[in-house]
Design a protein around this motif. Structure first.
Motif, PDB file in Angstrom:
ATOM      1  N   PRO A  62       0.724  -1.150  -0.091  1.00  0.00           N
ATOM      2  CA  PRO A  62       0.014   0.049  -0.076  1.00  0.00           C
ATOM      3  C   PRO A  62       0.852   1.346  -0.204  1.00  0.00           C
ATOM      4  CG  PRO A  62      -1.007  -1.686   1.457  1.00  0.00           C
ATOM      5  CD  PRO A  62       0.359  -2.082   0.941  1.00  0.00           C
ATOM      6  N   HIS A  63       2.181   1.246   0.185  1.00  0.00           N
ATOM      7  CA  HIS A  63       2.995   2.312   0.303  1.00  0.00           C
ATOM      8  C   HIS A  63       3.283   2.673  -1.101  1.00  0.00           C
ATOM      9  CE1 HIS A  63       2.821   2.645   4.620  1.00  0.00           C
ATOM     10  NE2 HIS A  63       3.452   1.364   4.564  1.00  0.00           N
ATOM     11  N   ALA A  64       3.144   1.882  -2.220  1.00  0.00           N
ATOM     12  CA  ALA A  64       3.738   2.219  -3.478  1.00  0.00           C
ATOM     13  C   ALA A  64       3.121   3.565  -3.973  1.00  0.00           C
ATOM     14  CB  ALA A  64       3.286   1.056  -4.503  1.00  0.00           C
ATOM     15  N   HIS A  65       3.967   4.005  -4.621  1.00  0.00           N
ATOM     16  CA  HIS A  65       3.432   5.387  -5.421  1.00  0.00           C
ATOM     17  C   HIS A  65       2.844   4.733  -6.642  1.00  0.00           C
ATOM     18  CE1 HIS A  65       3.198   9.007  -7.394  1.00  0.00           C
ATOM     19  NE2 HIS A  65       3.821   8.780  -8.557  1.00  0.00           N
ATOM     20  N   TYR A  66       1.691   5.065  -6.936  1.00  0.00           N
ATOM     21  CA  TYR A  66       0.936   4.452  -8.076  1.00  0.00           C
ATOM     22  C   TYR A  66       0.255   5.591  -8.942  1.00  0.00           C
ATOM     23  CZ  TYR A  66      -2.491   1.988 -11.119  1.00  0.00           C
ATOM     24  OH  TYR A  66      -3.131   1.733 -12.139  1.00  0.00           O
ATOM     25  N   ASP A  67       0.706   5.475 -10.259  1.00  0.00           N
ATOM     26  CA  ASP A  67       0.182   6.635 -11.074  1.00  0.00           C
ATOM     27  C   ASP A  67       0.310   6.139 -12.580  1.00  0.00           C
ATOM     28  OD1 ASP A  67      -0.674   9.238 -12.240  1.00  0.00           O
ATOM     29  OD2 ASP A  67       1.269   9.891 -12.214  1.00  0.00           O
ATOM     30  N   VAL A  68      -0.736   6.426 -13.493  1.00  0.00           N
ATOM     31  CA  VAL A  68      -0.811   6.088 -14.619  1.00  0.00           C
ATOM     32  C   VAL A  68      -0.115   7.029 -15.587  1.00  0.00           C
ATOM     33  CG1 VAL A  68      -2.042   5.196 -16.880  1.00  0.00           C
ATOM     34  CG2 VAL A  68      -2.567   4.458 -14.407  1.00  0.00           C
ATOM     35  N   GLU A  69       1.006   6.815 -16.397  1.00  0.00           N
ATOM     36  CA  GLU A  69       1.710   7.934 -17.082  1.00  0.00           C
ATOM     37  C   GLU A  69       2.020   7.158 -18.375  1.00  0.00           C
ATOM     38  OE1 GLU A  69       4.577  10.529 -14.663  1.00  0.00           O
ATOM     39  OE2 GLU A  69       4.984   8.400 -14.162  1.00  0.00           O
ATOM     40  N   THR A  70       2.124   8.328 -19.208  1.00  0.00           N
ATOM     41  CA  THR A  70       2.728   7.981 -20.693  1.00  0.00           C
ATOM     42  C   THR A  70       4.141   8.243 -20.679  1.00  0.00           C
ATOM     43  OG1 THR A  70       0.512   8.742 -21.590  1.00  0.00           O
ATOM     44  CG2 THR A  70       2.474   8.453 -23.171  1.00  0.00           C
ATOM     45  N   VAL A  71       4.863   7.087 -21.052  1.00  0.00           N
ATOM     46  CA  VAL A  71       6.434   7.255 -21.094  1.00  0.00           C
ATOM     47  C   VAL A  71       6.986   6.535 -22.209  1.00  0.00           C
ATOM     48  CG1 VAL A  71       6.347   6.995 -18.452  1.00  0.00           C
ATOM     49  CG2 VAL A  71       6.296   4.904 -19.904  1.00  0.00           C
ATOM     50  N   ASN A  72       8.200   6.771 -22.394  1.00  0.00           N
ATOM     51  CA  ASN A  72       8.966   6.151 -23.697  1.00  0.00           C
ATOM     52  C   ASN A  72       9.879   5.168 -23.185  1.00  0.00           C
ATOM     53  OD1 ASN A  72      11.222   7.552 -22.867  1.00  0.00           O
ATOM     54  ND2 ASN A  72      10.807   9.353 -24.494  1.00  0.00           N
ATOM     55  N   VAL A  73      10.656   4.541 -23.687  1.00  0.00           N
ATOM     56  CA  VAL A  73      11.692   3.455 -23.253  1.00  0.00           C
ATOM     57  C   VAL A  73      12.888   4.174 -22.455  1.00  0.00           C
ATOM     58  CG1 VAL A  73      11.394   1.933 -25.003  1.00  0.00           C
ATOM     59  CG2 VAL A  73      13.073   3.271 -25.331  1.00  0.00           C
ATOM     60  N   TYR A  74      13.110   5.436 -22.653  1.00  0.00           N
ATOM     61  CA  TYR A  74      14.046   6.037 -21.977  1.00  0.00           C
ATOM     62  C   TYR A  74      13.754   6.941 -20.804  1.00  0.00           C
ATOM     63  CZ  TYR A  74      16.126   5.076 -26.592  1.00  0.00           C
ATOM     64  OH  TYR A  74      16.360   4.329 -27.621  1.00  0.00           O
ATOM     65  N   ASN A  75      12.189   6.735 -20.416  1.00  0.00           N
ATOM     66  CA  ASN A  75      11.815   7.763 -19.618  1.00  0.00           C
ATOM     67  C   ASN A  75      12.130   9.377 -19.560  1.00  0.00           C
ATOM     68  OD1 ASN A  75      10.054   5.964 -17.439  1.00  0.00           O
ATOM     69  ND2 ASN A  75      11.913   4.847 -17.912  1.00  0.00           N
ATOM     70  N   THR A  76      12.250   9.758 -20.633  1.00  0.00           N
ATOM     71  CA  THR A  76      12.497  11.171 -20.912  1.00  0.00           C
ATOM     72  C   THR A  76      11.492  11.803 -21.308  1.00  0.00           C
ATOM     73  OG1 THR A  76      13.171  10.559 -23.320  1.00  0.00           O
ATOM     74  CG2 THR A  76      14.854  10.632 -21.438  1.00  0.00           C
ATOM     75  N   ALA A  77      11.483  13.389 -21.304  1.00  0.00           N
ATOM     76  CA  ALA A  77      10.521  14.120 -21.871  1.00  0.00           C
ATOM     77  C   ALA A  77      10.307  14.334 -23.108  1.00  0.00           C
ATOM     78  CB  ALA A  77      10.630  15.655 -21.065  1.00  0.00           C
ATOM     79  N   PRO A  78       9.168  14.585 -24.059  1.00  0.00           N
ATOM     80  CA  PRO A  78       9.081  14.683 -25.295  1.00  0.00           C
ATOM     81  C   PRO A  78       9.985  15.647 -25.869  1.00  0.00           C
ATOM     82  CG  PRO A  78       7.018  14.655 -24.204  1.00  0.00           C
ATOM     83  CD  PRO A  78       7.894  14.673 -23.120  1.00  0.00           C
ATOM     84  N   ASP A  79      10.673  15.086 -26.899  1.00  0.00           N
ATOM     85  CA  ASP A  79      11.645  16.107 -27.482  1.00  0.00           C
ATOM     86  C   ASP A  79      11.349  16.290 -29.173  1.00  0.00           C
ATOM     87  OD1 ASP A  79      13.864  17.477 -28.355  1.00  0.00           O
ATOM     88  OD2 ASP A  79      15.641  16.321 -27.675  1.00  0.00           O
ATOM     89  N   PRO A  80      10.817  17.417 -29.604  1.00  0.00           N
ATOM     90  CA  PRO A  80      10.533  17.523 -30.959  1.00  0.00           C
ATOM     91  C   PRO A  80      11.524  17.608 -31.845  1.00  0.00           C
ATOM     92  CG  PRO A  80       9.891  19.779 -29.715  1.00  0.00           C
ATOM     93  CD  PRO A  80      10.269  18.556 -28.838  1.00  0.00           C
ATOM     94  N   ALA A  81      12.674  18.101 -31.308  1.00  0.00           N
ATOM     95  CA  ALA A  81      14.044  17.977 -32.069  1.00  0.00           C
ATOM     96  C   ALA A  81      14.362  16.729 -32.564  1.00  0.00           C
ATOM     97  CB  ALA A  81      15.181  18.925 -30.991  1.00  0.00           C
TER      98      ALA A  81
END
Length: 280
Positions: A62-81
């Protein structure tokens, strides 16, 4: 005393380094790791301790941090460049949860095993190292992964060079470990190969494991793309993750730490030691 009560020492003689049985076991694990970056030790935890291990994990889940997120394989922020065909543009829902190290009591079996010198010596030998270090990360060094029915841990790479994990509670159905051994190296991302897996064009590279409670897994997760398939049925899947590093002082990035645990510590805001220059 810890090993006597917890580990099946007849099969896995952690207390007798250098003996014939120890050397045979180490040789087998190293051969597995050389072949595909993964080795599984079935029933590493002897049956008499598996129920205790499961109950302790359930008590802290029950102490787990739970959240549904959209991620990529590197867990990095979107980068349009980035180029359009870059694998970082492939995103997935991540619905798993983590109990961080500072929420796992020191007397719990997984915490005691993680810091046990004989266990650390054994892990170092398996990876052919003279020594290893606990992650300096106060949250990610040791954690319990909680995967609820209907959720999955999508394709990703680990922050540390290698990971040791212990299944403490199996899912009723699903929750299969899938991985692509050695798909990148410390020097090369091999973006084309990673993209091929994400796009479903490289199924031949994917290997699958159905783990059981008490199984210890040694894995080169820094360089092998991997995931846990969706959990189905009526029970959670719990896995203790023991994170060690070749270098002292390694701490996860603030962005990834916030994703996994929902918070940062002062250590994450300081300049952290990183293991390499890969994306993450």
């Amino acid at each position: 005393m810890l090993l006597d009560r917890t580990v099946d020492l007849r099969r896995y003689p952690l207390e007798a380094p250098g003996g014939a049985a120890w050397n045979s076991l180490i040789d087998r694990v190293r051969a597995d790791l050389a072949a595909d970056g993964c080795s599984v030790l079935p029933d590493f935890i002897h049956p008499g301790a598996q129920e205790h291990l499961r109950d302790q994990g359930s008590s802290i889940a029950p102490h787990a941090h739970y959240d549904v997120e959209t991620v990529n394989v590197y867990n990095t922020a979107p980068d349009p460049a980035l180029p359009e065909d870059h694998p970082a543009h492939h995103t997935f829902p991540r619905g798993n949860a983590f109990v961080p190290r500072d929420r796992i009591p020191g007397e719990h079996l997984i915490h005691r095993l993680y810091t046990d010198p004989a266990f650390q010596r054994f892990v170092a030998a398996c990876f052919d190292l003279t020594e290893l270090h606990e992650l300096a990360d106060p949250l990610a060094g040791l954690c319990l992964n909680v995967l609820r029915p209907g959720n999955q841990h999508p394709w990703h790479f680990d922050t540390n060079e290698f990971t040791v994990s212990l299944l403490t509670h199996a899912a009723e159905e699903g929750g299969v470990f899938e991985y692509c051994p050695g798909i990148r190296t410390p020097e090369t991302e091999n973006l084309g190969d990673v993209a091929a897996v994400l796009e479903g064009r490289a199924g031949h590279r994917i290997r699958r494991l159905t783990l059981r409670p008490g199984d210890l897994q040694l894995f080169r997760g820094r360089y092998s793309l991997h995931r846990v398939s969706p959990v189905t049925g009526g029970t959670d899947r719990h896995t203790a993750i023991f994170a060690y590093s070749l270098r002292p002082g390694v701490i996860g990035s603030p962005e990834r730490t916030r994703q996994l645990f929902g918070r940062l510590t002062p250590q994450h805001r300081a300049t952290a030691v990183r293991a390499d220059l890969l994306l993450d």
